[in-house]
Design a protein around this motif. Sequence first.
Motif, mmCIF file in Angstrom:
data_model
loop_
_atom_site.group_PDB
_atom_site.id
_atom_site.type_symbol
_atom_site.label_atom_id
_atom_site.label_comp_id
_atom_site.label_asym_id
_atom_site.label_seq_id
_atom_site.Cartn_x
_atom_site.Cartn_y
_atom_site.Cartn_z
ATOM 1 N N MET A 137 0.852 -1.194 0.000
ATOM 2 C CA MET A 137 0.000 0.000 0.000
ATOM 3 C C MET A 137 0.885 1.241 0.000
ATOM 4 O O MET A 137 1.736 1.421 0.865
ATOM 5 C CB MET A 137 -0.892 -0.006 1.246
ATOM 6 C CG MET A 137 -1.720 1.252 1.446
ATOM 7 S SD MET A 137 -2.793 1.107 2.892
ATOM 8 C CE MET A 137 -3.199 2.839 3.167
ATOM 9 N N GLN A 138 0.695 2.092 -1.012
ATOM 10 C CA GLN A 138 1.466 3.323 -1.095
ATOM 11 C C GLN A 138 1.062 4.268 0.028
ATOM 12 O O GLN A 138 -0.106 4.363 0.374
ATOM 13 C CB GLN A 138 1.214 3.989 -2.450
ATOM 14 C CG GLN A 138 2.097 5.200 -2.705
ATOM 15 C CD GLN A 138 1.898 5.757 -4.116
ATOM 16 O OE1 GLN A 138 1.190 5.150 -4.920
ATOM 17 N NE2 GLN A 138 2.515 6.880 -4.407
ATOM 18 N N LYS A 139 2.036 4.968 0.609
ATOM 19 C CA LYS A 139 1.744 5.872 1.716
ATOM 20 C C LYS A 139 0.796 6.975 1.248
ATOM 21 O O LYS A 139 0.964 7.541 0.158
ATOM 22 C CB LYS A 139 3.035 6.495 2.254
ATOM 23 C CG LYS A 139 2.811 7.365 3.478
ATOM 24 C CD LYS A 139 4.120 7.920 4.034
ATOM 25 C CE LYS A 139 4.839 6.876 4.842
ATOM 26 N NZ LYS A 139 5.967 7.484 5.627
ATOM 27 N N ARG A 140 -0.223 7.245 2.079
ATOM 28 C CA ARG A 140 -1.236 8.239 1.723
ATOM 29 C C ARG A 140 -1.076 9.492 2.575
ATOM 30 O O ARG A 140 -0.891 9.412 3.787
ATOM 31 C CB ARG A 140 -2.636 7.641 1.917
ATOM 32 C CG ARG A 140 -2.906 6.505 0.956
ATOM 33 C CD ARG A 140 -4.207 5.791 1.222
ATOM 34 N NE ARG A 140 -4.384 4.690 0.272
ATOM 35 C CZ ARG A 140 -5.364 3.808 0.318
ATOM 36 N NH1 ARG A 140 -6.288 3.897 1.266
ATOM 37 N NH2 ARG A 140 -5.449 2.845 -0.578
ATOM 38 N N ASN A 178 0.273 3.888 12.337
ATOM 39 C CA ASN A 178 0.549 3.343 11.000
ATOM 40 C C ASN A 178 1.421 4.302 10.181
ATOM 41 O O ASN A 178 1.035 4.726 9.083
ATOM 42 C CB ASN A 178 -0.767 3.085 10.256
ATOM 43 C CG ASN A 178 -1.630 2.032 10.912
ATOM 44 O OD1 ASN A 178 -1.460 0.843 10.687
ATOM 45 N ND2 ASN A 178 -2.569 2.472 11.736
ATOM 46 N N GLN A 210 3.899 3.834 8.408
ATOM 47 C CA GLN A 210 4.318 3.296 7.113
ATOM 48 C C GLN A 210 3.243 3.471 6.052
ATOM 49 O O GLN A 210 3.520 3.365 4.853
ATOM 50 C CB GLN A 210 4.700 1.819 7.253
ATOM 51 C CG GLN A 210 3.541 0.852 7.453
ATOM 52 C CD GLN A 210 3.055 0.749 8.893
ATOM 53 O OE1 GLN A 210 3.136 1.706 9.670
ATOM 54 N NE2 GLN A 210 2.536 -0.421 9.250
ATOM 55 N N HIS A 211 2.007 3.743 6.480
ATOM 56 C CA HIS A 211 0.886 3.856 5.545
ATOM 57 C C HIS A 211 0.378 5.284 5.354
ATOM 58 O O HIS A 211 -0.186 5.609 4.306
ATOM 59 C CB HIS A 211 -0.277 2.986 6.021
ATOM 60 C CG HIS A 211 0.023 1.527 6.043
ATOM 61 N ND1 HIS A 211 0.553 0.842 4.969
ATOM 62 C CD2 HIS A 211 -0.138 0.592 7.027
ATOM 63 C CE1 HIS A 211 0.713 -0.430 5.275
ATOM 64 N NE2 HIS A 211 0.300 -0.611 6.516
ATOM 65 N N GLN A 225 -9.953 4.153 10.374
ATOM 66 C CA GLN A 225 -8.867 3.421 9.718
ATOM 67 C C GLN A 225 -9.352 2.730 8.448
ATOM 68 O O GLN A 225 -8.640 2.705 7.432
ATOM 69 C CB GLN A 225 -8.271 2.392 10.684
ATOM 70 C CG GLN A 225 -7.110 1.604 10.087
ATOM 71 C CD GLN A 225 -6.391 0.767 11.123
ATOM 72 O OE1 GLN A 225 -5.743 1.297 12.011
ATOM 73 N NE2 GLN A 225 -6.509 -0.548 11.030
ATOM 74 N N GLY A 278 -7.800 3.706 4.856
ATOM 75 C CA GLY A 278 -6.964 2.609 4.388
ATOM 76 C C GLY A 278 -7.586 1.749 3.310
ATOM 77 O O GLY A 278 -6.917 0.873 2.762
ATOM 78 N N ASN A 330 -7.746 -1.839 1.977
ATOM 79 C CA ASN A 330 -6.974 -2.706 2.862
ATOM 80 C C ASN A 330 -7.514 -2.655 4.293
ATOM 81 O O ASN A 330 -7.835 -1.582 4.798
ATOM 82 C CB ASN A 330 -5.507 -2.267 2.863
ATOM 83 C CG ASN A 330 -4.908 -2.278 1.470
ATOM 84 O OD1 ASN A 330 -4.740 -3.325 0.865
ATOM 85 N ND2 ASN A 330 -4.612 -1.100 0.942
ATOM 86 N N LEU A 332 -6.106 -2.859 7.686
ATOM 87 C CA LEU A 332 -4.789 -2.784 8.306
ATOM 88 C C LEU A 332 -4.816 -3.407 9.701
ATOM 89 O O LEU A 332 -5.789 -3.258 10.442
ATOM 90 C CB LEU A 332 -4.339 -1.321 8.388
ATOM 91 C CG LEU A 332 -4.350 -0.550 7.063
ATOM 92 C CD1 LEU A 332 -3.935 0.897 7.279
ATOM 93 C CD2 LEU A 332 -3.434 -1.226 6.043
#
Length: 383
Positions: A1-4, A26, A28-29, A271, A275, A278, A280
């Motif tokens: 998942m590309q960081k948003r 999160n 990383q996300h 979330q 997300g 996904n 998470l």
Amino acid sequence: MQKRRIAILGSTGSIGTQTLEVIKANPQHFEVEVLTAQNNAALLIEQSIEFKPNCVVIANESLYDKVFTALDGHGIKVYTGTAALSAVVQMETIDIVLTALVGYVGLLPTIKAIEAGKHIALANKETLVVAGELITKLAAEKGINIFPVDSEHSAIFQCLVGEFHNPIEKIILTASGGPFRGKKYHELTNISKSQALKHPNWVMGAKITIDSASLMNKGLEVIEAKWLFSLKPEQIEVIVHPQSIVHSLVQFEDGSIKAQMGLPDMKLPIQFAIGFPNRLKSDFPRFDFTKYPNLTFEQPDTETFRNLQLAFEAMTKGGNSPCVLNAANEVAVAAFLEDKIGFLQMSDLIETCLSKIPFINHPGLDDYIKTDEETRKLAYTLI
């Protein structure tokens, strides 16, 4: 998942602060691109230093110097005024705009974000209540998604994942019933704001807590659901569920019902919205059936809690009626919190405004703005 990269409109409120908790868990996300607040400059400064957004907006212009001075040297741009809210959401660096503003004030920034092609995580239900037809049409034209953040609408959305090709027979929105569930009309005559602010299951801001006590919050959610899920009024049902474990249900044409369940925790729908698609991993508390051996359901009392019935009527009538309903309710709740009117008088005020403001069948944005202004003026006069 590309960081948003997330813009949070209303970062110092209940939804905003919980969104930041999700982002912190999160890294990383997600990352924070924009934070905004109306008056809570101290918390906005604290959040900004921790999350290092590209820019912040303090809507109250008298607090600009305080925020600017505190953030000077941190490489964070500071803007002020309500117009700035509509400007920052158009930044190219934003992927998702989470609208956690309370009330009508969320409408224009949401429109500008959609026009700029930003996906919306919607916690500001009033946007769709006031101008649902305009918002959903614009979102379709721009090819953007509106992800619901309200727990009930998130539940419906989660139940529909994998079912988008299957027609809905009806949806069932659950309501806790609020702090006055089971009470009759005469028992609510002398309700105080401190009593109304004690919700049995959820911790929320003052306005939404009063709306929950009067069942107007559920009424607004009914109208929001109509637009989010392209439903007819007769396809929407409300059931009181005091435990707030079943967040809402969908019934399909074969009679099968799907429900989404979980502990009352807004971080889960937040979330899921930012997300999606996904799920998470989280450390949210898990539901234990043995601790909830009885889940109960009952019909809402619309004779005592008239706001829910008024909302259904406004939705069915359509046009600018939901806009009138929302504006009158915002004034009524503020007046109740300032001890200017009683708990039951809120419904009286809303009903009078609905009967007196001229009806517009197919309003445009200017009509919504004018309707909102006229309704507030009338409501203040009545108070």
